[in-house]
Motif scaffolding. Structure first.
Motif, PDB file in Angstrom:
ATOM      1  N   ALA A   1       2.540  14.833  -7.755  1.00 40.48           N
ATOM      2  CA  ALA A   1       2.196  13.902  -8.280  1.00 40.48           C
ATOM      3  C   ALA A   1       3.384  13.404  -8.544  1.00 40.48           C
ATOM      4  O   ALA A   1       4.246  12.438  -8.933  1.00 40.48           O
ATOM      5  CB  ALA A   1       1.515  13.555  -8.764  1.00 40.48           C
ATOM      6  N   THR A   2       3.931  13.846  -9.387  1.00 46.15           N
ATOM      7  CA  THR A   2       5.440  14.021 -10.022  1.00 46.15           C
ATOM      8  C   THR A   2       6.732  14.037  -9.523  1.00 46.15           C
ATOM      9  O   THR A   2       7.505  12.961  -9.506  1.00 46.15           O
ATOM     10  CB  THR A   2       5.463  14.931 -11.565  1.00 46.15           C
TER      11      THR A   2
ATOM     12  N   PRO B   1       6.614  11.574  -5.781  1.00 44.31           N
ATOM     13  CA  PRO B   1       5.449  10.185  -5.859  1.00 44.31           C
ATOM     14  C   PRO B   1       5.831   8.745  -4.905  1.00 44.31           C
ATOM     15  O   PRO B   1       4.702   8.511  -3.986  1.00 44.31           O
ATOM     16  CB  PRO B   1       6.342   9.082  -7.236  1.00 44.31           C
ATOM     17  N   LYS B   2       7.103   8.874  -3.865  1.00 47.46           N
ATOM     18  CA  LYS B   2       6.644   7.927  -3.000  1.00 47.46           C
ATOM     19  C   LYS B   2       5.898   8.654  -1.804  1.00 47.46           C
ATOM     20  O   LYS B   2       4.893   7.710  -0.455  1.00 47.46           O
ATOM     21  CB  LYS B   2       8.152   8.028  -2.343  1.00 47.46           C
TER      22      LYS B   2
ATOM     23  N   ALA C   1       1.806   7.653  -2.461  1.00 47.20           N
ATOM     24  CA  ALA C   1       2.091   6.384  -3.037  1.00 47.20           C
ATOM     25  C   ALA C   1       1.060   5.599  -1.743  1.00 47.20           C
ATOM     26  O   ALA C   1      -0.184   4.790  -2.738  1.00 47.20           O
ATOM     27  CB  ALA C   1       3.306   5.662  -2.445  1.00 47.20           C
TER      28      ALA C   1
ATOM     29  N   THR D   1      -2.387   6.019  -4.261  1.00 44.36           N
ATOM     30  CA  THR D   1      -2.459   4.629  -5.236  1.00 44.36           C
ATOM     31  C   THR D   1      -3.420   4.230  -5.551  1.00 44.36           C
ATOM     32  O   THR D   1      -4.236   4.623  -6.731  1.00 44.36           O
ATOM     33  CB  THR D   1      -1.235   4.387  -5.333  1.00 44.36           C
TER      34      THR D   1
END
Length: 171
Positions: free
Chosen positions: A29-30, A33-34, A37, A40
């Protein structure tokens, strides 16, 4: 993925699949992130639902503040001392380490909350204070604390068991 890591590095098996799965999820996740997404929205909905379940279960387990006060006053005293020491130390350290951030007080307060209360309370605080952009970081900091504490406690339990200080850890 955690099972694959254990099969490649059998020495990590003692940490357990849940701990490794948590570490893997946080790293993923870190670092991407894109790519993640699209998940999310559903992740937020699921996370809010699960946090509400957590808060409901926590509230149901204690019953009332009177029960907590009468059944475990030493735990209450320990928590009060922990909070009285932890917050001023966190604010002082945050003033030095986060001097270049304009919202350092928000960051320190959320990190402090995640430290004491975990990711659910930190996310609740971020939401309640209107710091929407800090909800995910608050959760990640809280989960990172769980990962560190889980790894350290498993290592300590193993060391105590191997040393003979503890005869039986489970059962």
């Amino acid at each position: 993925a955690a099972a694959a890591v254990i099969s490649l590095f059998p020495a990590l098996a003692s940490l357990g699949i849940i701990s490794l799965g948590t570490v893997f999820t946080i790293v993923l996740a870190t670092s991407l992130p894109k790519r993640l997404a699209p998940f999310t929205r559903i992740g937020s909905i699921l996370g809010i639902f699960l946090m509400q379940m957590f808060f409901a279960a926590s509230g149901a387990s204690s019953g009332s503040i009177i029960t907590v006060l009468t059944s475990s006053p030493l735990l209450l005293l320990f928590s009060a001392v922990q909070l009285a020491v932890q917050l001023p130390v966190a604010l002082a350290v945050g003033r030095v380490l986060l001097a270049r951030f304009y919202n350092r007080r928000q960051l320190v307060l959320l990190a402090s909350n995640a430290n004491v209360g975990g990711p659910a309370t930190a996310a609740g605080m971020a939401t309640a204070m209107g710091w929407g952009g800090l909800v995910a970081p608050a959760i990640l900091v809280g989960v990172f604390g769980y990962v560190c504490a889980t790894g350290l406690s498993l290592a300590l339990a193993k060391a105590l068991f191997v040393s003979g200080a503890v005869k039986c850890v489970f059962g």
